[in-house]
Design a protein around this motif. Structure first.
Motif, PDB file in Angstrom:
ATOM      1  N   ASP A  96       0.864  -1.163   0.000  1.00 52.55           N
ATOM      2  CA  ASP A  96       0.000   0.000   0.000  1.00 52.55           C
ATOM      3  C   ASP A  96       0.911   1.226   0.000  1.00 52.55           C
ATOM      4  O   ASP A  96       2.133   1.100  -0.030  1.00 52.55           O
ATOM      5  CB  ASP A  96      -0.950   0.000   1.211  1.00 52.55           C
ATOM      6  N   CYS A  97       0.315   2.402   0.013  1.00 45.91           N
ATOM      7  CA  CYS A  97       1.107   3.643   0.073  1.00 45.91           C
ATOM      8  C   CYS A  97       0.622   4.458   1.261  1.00 45.91           C
ATOM      9  O   CYS A  97      -0.454   5.069   1.220  1.00 45.91           O
ATOM     10  CB  CYS A  97       0.957   4.444  -1.226  1.00 45.91           C
ATOM     11  N   GLY A 102       5.399   9.961   2.042  1.00 46.16           N
ATOM     12  CA  GLY A 102       5.201  10.999   1.019  1.00 46.16           C
ATOM     13  C   GLY A 102       5.276  12.395   1.600  1.00 46.16           C
ATOM     14  O   GLY A 102       5.851  13.313   1.001  1.00 46.16           O
TER      15      GLY A 102
END
Length: 460
Positions: A96-97, A102
């Motif tokens: 997943d992210c 980020g």
């Protein structure tokens, strides 16, 4: 109730610390600490200070080799780690992210606007390994140029660009590499003309000896490398995050925009290991060129939630507290006060550096009495005088410092960036007292020097 009780474990067995280390870890470390009288028992720490069990404070001018940029246990970083643990995030699923990596990448890249992407690992040496791999893959070339006396880490790839033989001996074969002298543009040109150089890795200020790159060198090296389609890799593991009075040390020189930048140490807040390699978009797109290559370079614990939270908290604190400007101001004050002592003490040769990364170098005195003592030390092992200064700074003045590298007569100061005038005063007064003792020619300092000479001769 059964289970793990950390406080109880430490209360019951904390006093075994040196014995446990001698039995189960690196047995030479406690031996070295006992020899130097560095075998202290520190019970707690906060900011730029430790305290022993008798309640005496010790000023930290080492910052855990630069890890503790904001000092120990900064309340904002500490709270961020409590918060991320309490959040119960679905961390490290690997498919997943998560938002935190980020967000930290975005914040880091804001300080290097010419760079586009970040790889997160767990340490400075991993950040360098990443840069070396990416440079070789992106250019299709095998060779890396580095500088003599450089320090880039101790895993095999980073060891290949380590300029100290003492670290490299017995660990060959390493990667194809070539060392040049820091600042030798002609030597760099000779190497890149051969057409097989992927990149040149350099510390903007060398940690060993605290040697800044000569003015204009980084810019000229960058132009030369790009002309020959090779990359400039800036190792900012120790010099980055405000240490030198700019966010990155390469920013002291106008027009320098490295292709890859390595970061670690202070980004951790002193809690969770973290390393980061910042790079240009085209380099990352070459390495991760297809979905088949999505895991071609990764790290099991890379970009974990605790590390990302710590990094985000560190960068936020640095903005809120204007840490970079503070480091520049305090560093200028400390360096100028120490530089003013050079003419006063014949054993004091030079004071150099930027921001709160300062090297104090000792050299051969002129007067006959001191010269004979200096010669005795140098004959046994270069670097013993600097050790003779470091020891009384701790023993008599409760200030922790380090010799800046093997066989170097240099002390390196890399304190937490939060120190102020009070800590500058304390260090300068203590250093002055130690220098007075050394130049007085008597007593404890030179007696300890003779002990060090005996130790050095026994290890040969």
């Amino acid at each position: 109730m059964t289970g793990f009780d950390l406080a109880r474990l430490l209360a019951e067995r904390g006093d075994e610390r040196y014995d446990l280390h001698a039995r189960h870890l690196n047995h030479q470390l406690p031996r070295m600490l006992h020899t130097l009288g560095f075998d202290k028992v520190y019970d707690r720490a906060e900011g730029a200070y430790f305290w022993d069990r008798d309640g005496r404070d010790y000023l930290d001018m080492l910052a855990g080799f630069g890890v503790m940029g904001l000092g120990r246990h900064h309340p904002v970083v500490r709270q961020a780690l409590h918060d991320v643990l309490d959040a119960g995030l679905a961390d490290l699923t690997r498919f997943d992210c998560q938002p935190l990596p980020g967000l930290l990448a975005e914040k880091l890249l804001g300080h290097a606007p010419h760079l586009d992407r970040v790889f997160f690992g767990n340490s400075g040496t991993e950040a360098v390994e990443t840069a070396l791999k990416f440079a070789r893959y992106a250019t299709g070339r095998p060779r890396i140029v580095y500088c003599t006396h450089a320090f880039h880490g101790l895993t095999t790839g980073s060891l290949s660009v380590n300029g100290e033989d003492g670290f490299r001996d017995g660990f060959a074969p390493l990667l194809p590499d070539t060392a040049i002298e820091l600042g030798d543009l002609a030597a760099l040109e000779r190497e890149v003309r051969r057409g097989d150089v992927a990149g040149f890795v350099v510390e903007p200020i060398q940690g060993k000896g605290v040697h800044p790159t000569p003015p204009g060198f980084l810019r000229a090296a960058q132009e030369l490398l790009h002309r020959h389609k090779a990359l400039l890799i800036a190792d900012e593991v120790q010099t980055g995050l405000g240490r030198t009075g700019d966010f990155f040390a390469y920013q002291h020189e106008e027009g320098v925009e490295p292709d890859l930048v390595c970061v670690a140490k202070a980004l951790s807040g002193g809690y969770v290991p973290v390393g980061a390699t910042l790079g240009k978009d085209w380099i990352f797109k070459k390495v991760y060129s297809s979905m088949d290559r999505v895991l071609v370079h990764s790290a099991s614990f890379g970009a974990n939630a605790q590390a990302m939270a710590a990094g985000l908290a560190v960068l936020t604190v640095m903005e809120d507290e204007e840490t970079v400007a503070h480091a520049r101001h305090t560093g200028d004050l400390l360096r100028s006060r120490l530089a003013a002592l050079v003419d006063r003490y014949e054993l004091l040769h030079d004071v150099r550096g930027r921001g709160l990364m300062i090297g104090i170098e000792f050299g051969r005195p002129k007067s006959l009495g001191l010269r004979s003592r200096w010669t005795m030390l140098q004959a046994a092992r270069k670097g013993l005088f600097a050790q003779m200064v470091v020891v009384p700074l701790l023993q008599r003045h409760r200030i922790l410092t380090q010799v800046s590298g093997d066989h170097l007569e240099v002390i390196k100061l890399i304190p937490p960036l939060i120190i102020g005038e009070r800590e500058v005063d304390r260090f300068v007064e203590a250093f002055t007292a130690v220098m007075d003792d050394a130049h007085g020619g008597g007593g404890l300092m030179w007696d300890f020097g003779r002990t060090l000479v005996k130790q050095a001769l026994q290890t040969h």
